[in-house]
Design a protein around this motif. Structure first.
Motif, short mmCIF file in Angstrom:
data_model
loop_
_atom_site.label_atom_id
_atom_site.label_comp_id
_atom_site.label_asym_id
_atom_site.label_seq_id
_atom_site.Cartn_x
_atom_site.Cartn_y
_atom_site.Cartn_z
N UNK A 164 0.86 -1.22 -0.14
CA UNK A 164 0.06 -0.15 0.24
C UNK A 164 1.18 1.18 -0.12
N UNK A 165 1.91 1.13 0.76
CA UNK A 165 2.73 2.37 0.85
C UNK A 165 3.56 2.73 -0.57
N UNK A 166 4.03 1.87 -1.53
CA UNK A 166 4.55 1.81 -2.61
C UNK A 166 3.44 2.31 -3.51
N UNK A 167 2.14 1.83 -3.49
CA UNK A 167 0.92 2.39 -4.20
C UNK A 167 0.69 4.02 -3.92
N UNK A 168 0.78 4.32 -2.73
CA UNK A 168 0.40 5.72 -2.33
C UNK A 168 1.76 6.62 -2.60
N UNK A 175 1.14 11.62 -10.05
CA UNK A 175 -0.10 12.61 -10.32
C UNK A 175 -0.14 13.88 -9.43
N UNK A 176 0.71 13.93 -8.48
CA UNK A 176 0.57 15.05 -7.37
C UNK A 176 -0.40 14.92 -6.47
N UNK A 177 -1.16 13.94 -6.47
CA UNK A 177 -2.60 13.92 -5.78
C UNK A 177 -2.56 12.57 -4.90
N UNK A 178 -3.15 12.49 -3.73
CA UNK A 178 -3.16 11.18 -3.20
C UNK A 178 -4.18 10.30 -4.02
N UNK A 179 -4.30 9.05 -3.72
CA UNK A 179 -5.35 8.45 -4.25
C UNK A 179 -6.79 8.83 -4.02
N UNK A 180 -6.97 9.02 -2.42
CA UNK A 180 -8.28 9.69 -2.36
C UNK A 180 -8.63 11.00 -3.14
N UNK A 181 -7.78 11.87 -3.31
CA UNK A 181 -7.79 13.14 -4.07
C UNK A 181 -8.19 12.94 -5.47
N UNK A 182 -7.30 11.98 -6.11
CA UNK A 182 -7.49 11.44 -7.50
C UNK A 182 -8.85 11.14 -7.56
N UNK A 183 -9.64 10.26 -6.86
CA UNK A 183 -10.98 9.75 -7.02
C UNK A 183 -11.98 11.05 -6.68
N UNK A 184 -11.66 11.78 -5.99
CA UNK A 184 -12.49 12.88 -5.43
C UNK A 184 -12.55 14.03 -6.65
N UNK A 185 -11.37 14.13 -7.34
CA UNK A 185 -11.10 14.97 -8.36
C UNK A 185 -11.88 14.65 -9.62
N UNK A 186 -11.80 13.11 -9.94
CA UNK A 186 -12.50 12.65 -10.94
C UNK A 186 -13.94 12.46 -11.30
N UNK A 187 -14.53 12.47 -9.93
CA UNK A 187 -16.18 12.04 -9.87
C UNK A 187 -16.85 13.28 -10.30
N UNK A 188 -16.67 14.62 -10.02
CA UNK A 188 -17.54 15.55 -10.41
C UNK A 188 -17.08 15.99 -11.87
N UNK A 189 -16.09 15.48 -12.36
CA UNK A 189 -15.56 16.02 -13.68
C UNK A 189 -15.55 14.98 -14.57
N UNK A 190 -16.46 13.92 -14.46
CA UNK A 190 -16.12 12.90 -15.65
C UNK A 190 -17.14 13.44 -16.89
N UNK A 191 -16.46 13.99 -17.59
CA UNK A 191 -17.35 14.18 -18.90
C UNK A 191 -16.53 13.66 -19.94
N UNK A 192 -17.42 13.15 -21.12
CA UNK A 192 -16.62 12.41 -22.33
C UNK A 192 -15.42 13.08 -22.73
N UNK A 193 -15.11 14.30 -22.79
CA UNK A 193 -14.02 14.80 -23.58
C UNK A 193 -12.79 14.94 -22.62
#
Length: 508
Positions: A164-168, A175-193
């Motif tokens: 898990x540590x290597x993954x984090x 990506x300059x984001x933690x895994x949780x931040x990456x997920x939070x950032x992706x959810x509201x911005x999931x547009x086809x383009x």
């Protein structure tokens, strides 16, 4: 190409998407790396650095741009075009060999020492096999973070990380984001383009003792133009019953993978290929995506191919009419070789019927909650147990099939993504019943040789004669020398002159 600074600067300043995947642009002032077509204002040329791979940019201390997502760009076309050790290594890394077998396993498949492989990759790509595999793990992790609701611990191990540590640490570094931040950032911005991922993940299917399927919705990018007609038409028209099908505008098929099995549904769109991938083991995700991309020839450079072929005045009108034809390939080279033998001198319908019977008799049965797929195509080891007398085909073709299966099962013949194409050709030609047509078909669709040419194919010869080209194989080979190294694509344009189902996008 990354060493041609002037050309790279021009590509970045013009935001030329044709060069996405060919090289990566790093900006020294921001410590970010981008794809050439990044929509932000181009940096000053003095602040640009160019790298041949995302892994090399990451090793140099740059992180991926959050806007253009360079790790999601189409792969470099040269890894499928070239036949040297570096290209073979890249195909094997894409298939997950380093994650499964380590660098020694990769080296063994290439016939080199680990040190030689490391040196060759570093010299050409600026990164060794471990760094290249790490970059792929980061991309797989991002896909799972953004497209599934899986816990982060499951994602870490599914993506191939040892802890898990290597993954984090890797996700934060790339990506300059933690895994949780990456997920939070992706959810509201999931547009086809906005990238190559879309939709949500979930579980489905599976009855009895069958492992459950986890389903992900992805988008596979490609370089334009792409003509889907012959690509999906060929796959649908030759589909093996129970293993492949065309349903609801999508080509669907079963996948035999290193850790389990899967089902994929691929739908052509103007900007990407919709990919709905269901897997019994998520560790197979990166390899499954790589196989689908190879099958659809998505990393090709259609402008380079069409530009050379269009120099021939006979081919030019065909290319103008429908540019961007791809070579329909396969997800399993051994499977295609078997099917090529089954298809010798019989109709497409007959070949499908024979292959379907073989799959039903010797393939592993699977559950398909969303369609009519029933079996995995049988492995060479499973087919090695068949009784030739049960095959409804001429005795000579039975001998050809059993000879092929024995060579594949024994390891005497290697047809995987890291195979040496010329060695494989020679070994195929040495088997009983293998003539130029079968060898070149396997080279084109299983080995991925962009210059394979089926000069003896009846459809190619008819098309050639109809266009005023030489009709005999020897003369046609001489005429086709000007089409090198893209003769496999010329075959697609020649076949397309015939009104055969393989040349048309199926209608539901």
């Amino acid at each position: 190409m990354h060493t041609d600074t002037e050309r790279c600067v021009r590509a970045v300043q013009s935001k030329d998407a044709r060069f996405d995947g060919w090289f990566f642009t790093a900006v020294t002032t921001t410590k970010i790396y981008c794809r050439p077509s990044c929509p932000v204002v181009p940096p000053k040329p003095a602040n640009m650095r160019f790298y041949p791979s995302a892994a090399a940019a990451q090793q140099a201390g740059f992180r991926a741009c959050k806007r253009c997502r360079p790790d999601a760009s189409p792969g470099s076309p040269q890894w499928n075009e070239r036949a040297d050790a570096v290209a073979r290594a890249m195909r094997l890394i894409g298939d997950g060999v380093v994650d499964r077998d380590g660098v020694p396993g990769l080296a063994a498949r290439l016939g080199y020492s680990p040190r030689q492989v490391e040196r060759q990759l570093l010299a050409e790509l600026g990164a060794g096999p471990l760094a290249l595999a790490r970059a792929q793990r980061a991309q797989t992790a991002r896909l799972l973070i953004e497209t599934s609701a899986l816990p982060m611990a499951e994602i870490a191990f599914a993506a191939g990380f040892a802890s898990i540590r290597t993954f984090n640490d890797t996700v934060r570094e790339v990506f300059a984001l933690s895994p949780s931040e990456l997920r939070q950032r992706a959810r509201p911005a999931a547009r086809p383009d906005e990238g190559d991922t879309g939709g949500t993940g979930g579980s489905g299917g599976g009855t009895g003792d069958a492992p459950p399927l986890t389903t992900l919705a992805l988008r596979l990018p490609f370089r334009k133009p792409l003509c889907p007609d012959n690509l999906f038409g060929h796959l649908a028209a030759t589909a093996v019953p129970g293993v492949e099908e065309w349903r609801d505008g999508a080509y669907r098929r079963t996948l035999t993978l290193p850790y389990g099995h899967g089902i994929v549904a691929l739908t052509p769109r103007p900007e990407h290929i919709d990919c709905r991938l269901s897997l019994t083991d998520l560790r197979d995700l990166a390899g499954a995506i790589a196989r689908c991309r190879r099958m659809l020839d998505l990393d090709a450079d259609p402008e380079a191919v069409d530009a050379l072929l269009a120099d021939d005045p006979v081919l030019a009108p065909l290319i103008t009419k429908a540019p961007g034809r791809r070579v329909p390939r396969t997800v399993d080279a051994d499977e295609f070789a078997v099917r090529a033998v089954i298809g010798q001198q019989v109709s497409t319908a007959a070949a499908r019927t024979h292959a379907g019977r073989l799959a039903a008799a010797y393939g592993e049965r699977i559950e398909d909650p969303e369609g009519g797929l029933t079996h995995l195509f049988p492995s060479a080891a499973a087919l090695a147990e068949l009784d030739p007398e049960t095959l409804a085909m001429p005795r000579t073709r039975r001998a050809t099939l059993t000879g092929l299966v024995a060579a594949l099962a024994d390891g005497d013949l290697q047809l995987g993504p890291g195979s040496d194409r010329e060695e494989a050709r020679a070994r195929l030609a040495a088997l009983p019943g293998f003539g130029p047509w079968t060898v070149e078909c396997i080279a084109m669709r299983a080995l991925g040789d962009p210059d394979a040419f089926t000069a003896t194919d009846l459809g190619v010869r008819r098309a050639a004669q109809g266009l005023g080209l030489p009709g005999t194989p020897a003369a046609l080979l001489g005429r086709a020398a000007a089409w090198r190294p893209w003769r496999a694509y010329a075959v697609q344009y020649l076949w397309a002159t015939d009104d055969h189902p393989i040349n048309h996008l199926p209608t539901d």
